[in-house]
Design an enzyme around this catalytic site. Structure first.
Site, mmCIF file in Angstrom:
data_model
loop_
_atom_site.group_PDB
_atom_site.id
_atom_site.type_symbol
_atom_site.label_atom_id
_atom_site.label_comp_id
_atom_site.label_asym_id
_atom_site.label_seq_id
_atom_site.Cartn_x
_atom_site.Cartn_y
_atom_site.Cartn_z
ATOM 1 N N GLY A 13 5.748 20.993 11.379
ATOM 2 C CA GLY A 13 6.895 20.933 12.434
ATOM 3 C C GLY A 13 6.431 22.233 13.497
ATOM 4 O O GLY A 13 6.620 21.795 14.722
ATOM 5 N N LYS A 14 5.923 23.319 12.896
ATOM 6 C CA LYS A 14 5.548 24.550 13.938
ATOM 7 C C LYS A 14 4.326 23.987 14.506
ATOM 8 O O LYS A 14 4.322 24.263 15.742
ATOM 9 C CB LYS A 14 5.181 25.617 12.867
ATOM 10 C CG LYS A 14 6.574 26.597 13.039
ATOM 11 C CD LYS A 14 6.150 27.944 12.157
ATOM 12 C CE LYS A 14 7.179 28.500 11.810
ATOM 13 N NZ LYS A 14 7.067 30.036 11.072
ATOM 14 N N ASP A 70 5.963 34.834 13.594
ATOM 15 C CA ASP A 70 7.200 35.274 12.417
ATOM 16 C C ASP A 70 8.194 35.329 13.086
ATOM 17 O O ASP A 70 8.482 35.859 14.197
ATOM 18 C CB ASP A 70 6.379 36.698 11.998
ATOM 19 C CG ASP A 70 6.757 36.896 10.631
ATOM 20 O OD1 ASP A 70 6.757 35.992 9.687
ATOM 21 O OD2 ASP A 70 7.470 38.026 10.266
ATOM 22 N N PHE A 155 18.868 24.648 11.177
ATOM 23 C CA PHE A 155 18.207 24.787 9.883
ATOM 24 C C PHE A 155 18.320 26.167 9.347
ATOM 25 O O PHE A 155 19.166 26.982 10.600
ATOM 26 C CB PHE A 155 16.735 24.621 10.205
ATOM 27 C CG PHE A 155 15.774 25.407 10.988
ATOM 28 C CD1 PHE A 155 15.937 25.048 12.238
ATOM 29 C CD2 PHE A 155 15.149 26.537 10.385
ATOM 30 C CE1 PHE A 155 15.149 26.249 13.000
ATOM 31 C CE2 PHE A 155 14.356 27.366 11.363
ATOM 32 C CZ PHE A 155 14.446 26.958 12.668
ATOM 33 N N GLY A 156 17.897 26.574 8.424
ATOM 34 C CA GLY A 156 17.978 28.093 7.973
ATOM 35 C C GLY A 156 19.247 28.641 8.183
ATOM 36 O O GLY A 156 20.276 28.264 7.687
ATOM 37 N N TYR A 157 19.478 29.600 8.950
ATOM 38 C CA TYR A 157 20.706 30.535 9.080
ATOM 39 C C TYR A 157 21.437 29.982 10.281
ATOM 40 O O TYR A 157 22.520 30.791 10.705
ATOM 41 C CB TYR A 157 20.236 32.109 9.363
ATOM 42 C CG TYR A 157 19.745 32.590 7.999
ATOM 43 C CD1 TYR A 157 20.284 33.447 7.107
ATOM 44 C CD2 TYR A 157 18.249 32.500 7.910
ATOM 45 C CE1 TYR A 157 19.866 33.797 5.904
ATOM 46 C CE2 TYR A 157 17.499 33.120 6.873
ATOM 47 C CZ TYR A 157 18.409 33.984 5.873
ATOM 48 O OH TYR A 157 17.758 34.506 4.799
ATOM 49 N N ARG A 184 12.993 31.644 20.011
ATOM 50 C CA ARG A 184 11.509 30.921 20.049
ATOM 51 C C ARG A 184 11.337 30.582 21.456
ATOM 52 O O ARG A 184 10.194 30.756 21.795
ATOM 53 C CB ARG A 184 11.653 29.715 19.009
ATOM 54 C CG ARG A 184 10.352 29.527 18.586
ATOM 55 C CD ARG A 184 10.560 28.368 17.331
ATOM 56 N NE ARG A 184 10.780 29.135 16.169
ATOM 57 C CZ ARG A 184 12.020 28.973 15.615
ATOM 58 N NH1 ARG A 184 12.941 28.301 16.049
ATOM 59 N NH2 ARG A 184 12.225 29.734 14.637
HETATM 60 P P1 IMP Z 1 8.886 32.190 8.987
HETATM 61 O O1 IMP Z 1 8.882 30.567 9.113
HETATM 62 O O2 IMP Z 1 8.233 32.714 7.752
HETATM 63 O O3 IMP Z 1 8.707 32.940 10.144
HETATM 64 O O4 IMP Z 1 10.487 32.343 8.281
HETATM 65 C C1 IMP Z 1 11.516 32.303 9.326
HETATM 66 C C2 IMP Z 1 12.840 32.609 8.599
HETATM 67 O O5 IMP Z 1 13.668 32.971 9.469
HETATM 68 C C3 IMP Z 1 13.024 31.203 7.964
HETATM 69 O O6 IMP Z 1 13.723 31.520 6.587
HETATM 70 C C4 IMP Z 1 14.264 30.427 8.913
HETATM 71 O O7 IMP Z 1 15.145 29.867 8.411
HETATM 72 C C5 IMP Z 1 14.431 31.888 9.516
HETATM 73 N N1 IMP Z 1 14.769 31.446 11.093
HETATM 74 C C6 IMP Z 1 13.837 31.468 11.937
HETATM 75 N N2 IMP Z 1 14.206 31.343 13.209
HETATM 76 C C7 IMP Z 1 15.646 30.621 12.774
HETATM 77 C C8 IMP Z 1 16.348 29.518 13.724
HETATM 78 O O8 IMP Z 1 16.064 29.541 14.713
HETATM 79 N N3 IMP Z 1 17.598 29.303 12.898
HETATM 80 C C9 IMP Z 1 17.751 29.692 11.819
HETATM 81 N N4 IMP Z 1 16.923 30.320 10.934
HETATM 82 C C10 IMP Z 1 15.940 30.684 11.376
#
Ligand code: IMP
Length: 201
Positions: A13-14, A70, A155-157, A184
């Protein structure tokens, strides 16, 4: 001839997101998976240190220009946790309901009211050149937390974060709106600026 650029991530995805961002610059974008690059351990104490070490490791083993990122959620009253540990708080099953529950619990334990607690998302991008030069860029979006989590779109938080000036969480918001204001988006815009200046130089 286009310049090869490696996105130092195994997350498809990234890689896709970076590929779209970099398309106008004529880079020949490759992923770490395509080049069989190892993922280094994220041993840094800051977002910058982790993004830099991922980009540098990929640049060293590929001999090519590499981009890494990151990101995470910073909660001011939790001494900046989960921060660089944002992904790790969700555990191996990527259980973000549990990670968001932990944020609320730790705020309670710290004597802070979880609703309205100040927080921000961070995205750091690091561009590493094969000669070891680095360009590190940070984007942030500030806001407050809300509990219980709201919205299924992100997603995530995302479901606990309300950006300043808005009433919806990132989880409730139209993704196009989130993607226009997010940490981002800001880091990507700064990277685009930098690449434009480099190209003009
Ligand atoms: P990375 O992919 O190792 O940088 O981890 C990023 C972490 O931060 C993941 O657990 C994501 O869920 C959280 N995170 C980063 N950006 C977002 C966002 O835009 N929304 C929700 N969570 C995010």
């Amino acid at each position: 001839m286009s310049v090869p650029l490696v996105v130092a991530s195994h997350n498809e995805g990234k890689v896709r997101e970076f590929r779209e961002l970099l398309a106008p610059f004529g880079f020949d974008v490759k992923s770490a998976a395509e080049l069989n690059l190892d993922e280094p351990e994220e041993t840094g104490n800051t977002f910058e240190a982790n993004a830099d070490l991922k980009a540098l490791a990929a640049a060293k083993s590929s001999g090519l220009l590499c981009l890494a990122d990151d990101s995470g959620l910073v909660v001011t009253a939790l001494d900046d946790a989960p921060g660089i540990y944002s992904a790790r708080w969700a555990g191996p099953n990527k259980d973000f309901a549990q990670a968001m529950g932990r944020v609320a619990r730790e705020l309670h334990q710290a004597g802070e009211e979880p609703n309205g607690a100040a927080a921000y998302f961070v995205c750091v991008l690091s561009l590493a050149y094969p000669d070891g030069r680095l360009r590190t860029i940070r984007g942030e979006i500030h806001g407050t937390l809300t509990f219980p989590p709201r919205g299924e779109k992100g997603f995530g938080y995302d479901p606990i974060f309300i950006p300043s000036g808005y009433s919806e969480t990132f989880g409730e918001m139209d993704p196009a709106v989130k993607n226009g204001i997010s940490h981002r988006a800001k880091a990507f815009a700064a990277l685009t600026d930098y690449l434009n200046k480099e190209r003009a130089a």
